[in-house]
Design an enzyme around this catalytic site. Structure first.
Site, PDB file in Angstrom:
ATOM      1  N   LYS A 143       0.676  -1.184   0.050  1.00  0.00           N
ATOM      2  CA  LYS A 143      -0.014  -0.074   0.017  1.00  0.00           C
ATOM      3  C   LYS A 143       0.885   1.147  -0.016  1.00  0.00           C
ATOM      4  CE  LYS A 143      -2.380  -0.345   3.754  1.00  0.00           C
ATOM      5  NZ  LYS A 143      -2.404  -1.641   4.566  1.00  0.00           N
ATOM      6  N   ARG A 155     -11.439   2.739   8.001  1.00  0.00           N
ATOM      7  CA  ARG A 155     -11.188   1.416   8.674  1.00  0.00           C
ATOM      8  C   ARG A 155     -12.538   0.662   9.068  1.00  0.00           C
ATOM      9  NH1 ARG A 155      -6.411   1.317  13.214  1.00  0.00           N
ATOM     10  NH2 ARG A 155      -4.963   2.222  11.994  1.00  0.00           N
ATOM     11  N   ARG A 183      10.116 -10.265   6.825  1.00  0.00           N
ATOM     12  CA  ARG A 183      10.466  -8.901   6.849  1.00  0.00           C
ATOM     13  C   ARG A 183      11.264  -8.593   7.968  1.00  0.00           C
ATOM     14  NH1 ARG A 183       5.058  -5.391   7.440  1.00  0.00           N
ATOM     15  NH2 ARG A 183       4.936  -6.207   9.399  1.00  0.00           N
ATOM     16  N   ARG A 226       9.986  -7.506  13.827  1.00  0.00           N
ATOM     17  CA  ARG A 226       9.121  -6.848  14.628  1.00  0.00           C
ATOM     18  C   ARG A 226       8.303  -8.039  15.571  1.00  0.00           C
ATOM     19  NH1 ARG A 226       5.928  -2.734  10.986  1.00  0.00           N
ATOM     20  NH2 ARG A 226       7.421  -2.666   9.271  1.00  0.00           N
ATOM     21  N   ARG A 233      -4.166 -11.061  13.104  1.00  0.00           N
ATOM     22  CA  ARG A 233      -4.126  -9.686  12.535  1.00  0.00           C
ATOM     23  C   ARG A 233      -4.961  -9.926  11.055  1.00  0.00           C
ATOM     24  NH1 ARG A 233       1.081  -8.797  13.929  1.00  0.00           N
ATOM     25  NH2 ARG A 233       2.021  -8.593  11.851  1.00  0.00           N
TER      26      ARG A 233
END
Ligand SMILES: [Zn+2]
Length: 225
Positions: A14, A89, A123, A156, A167
């Site tokens: 995004k 959202r 990541r 992370r 998520r």
């Protein structure tokens, strides 16, 4: 004036696609994540509030995001338009947004959950400058070290398979109503987010009749088309 909404699950690109779309079209990129980070870094009152929420392990609420975005849009520094990512959202915010702004299109970056898992779990993030890497597709030159600033790369703490699954569930639950609402207005452009960023950008521009993306900065030339 052009106004676009960029939607997609985390890892779908995004931020990258928004930045590419803004670059030569003079659009302003309004990224919720960037704005929240800015407030934290600049130690604003809102930043202190966000920091408290995150320190308590909570997520920043939809209402807080909405007030941040309302304020950001009220700056009216977007003479040629904007690309917004990370908002709306929920269905209520989508309705408000549709009533207040004349949207040209909603870009939905479509990525299968299996691919999200592959991207997110590989990541790595620079602890110093925040640059993102992917140890499969976008490896740093020196393992574990940021190409830009030499900082140390880490995973992370919330990029675990379990946290990601939660998520993803939340994303699908929340996004479905928003996408449905936009679809009823026939705004949604579904784009396969699996190819490389330039290919994805090319598809977006072609479908909206925008000038092709030029990867290298160059002098403006009169368009023959
Ligand atoms: Zn770095």
């Amino acid at each position: 004036m052009r106004k676009y909404v960029m939607m997609g699950v985390q890892g779908s690109g995004k931020g990258t696609q928004s930045a590419m779309l803004c670059r030569d079209l003079n659009l302003v990129h309004i990224g919720v994540g960037d704005i929240l980070r800015w407030h934290v870094q600049q130690h604003t009152k809102l930043g202190a509030q966000i920091r408290r929420i995150m320190a308590g392990g909570e997520l920043v609420s939809d209402d807080l995001v909405e007030s941040v975005i309302r304020r950001r849009l009220a700056d009216h520094d977007w003479n040629y338009g904007f690309v917004i990512d990370g908002f709306p959202r929920n269905g209520r915010q989508a309705e408000f947004f549709l009533e207040s702004y004349d949207i040209d299109g909603v870009i939905h970056l479509d990525l299968p959950d299996s691919e999200v898992r592959r991207r997110v779990l590989n990541r790595r993030l620079c602890t110093r400058c925040g640059m993102d890497y992917n140890i499969i597709d976008d490896r740093p030159e020196v393992e574990g070290q940021c190409d830009v600033c030499g900082g140390q790369l880490t995973t992370r703490p919330d990029d675990t398979p379990e946290a990601l699954a939660a998520r993803l569930r939340e994303y699908h639950d929340k996004t479905r109503p928003v996408l449905e609402l936009f679809r009823r207005k026939e705004y949604v452009l579904n784009v396969d987010a699996q190819p490389d960023p330039q290919t994805v950008q090319g598809v977006i521009r072609a479908r909206f009749g925008l000038p092709p993306y030029r990867p290298e900065p160059e002098m403006p030339v009169p368009s023959g088309a």
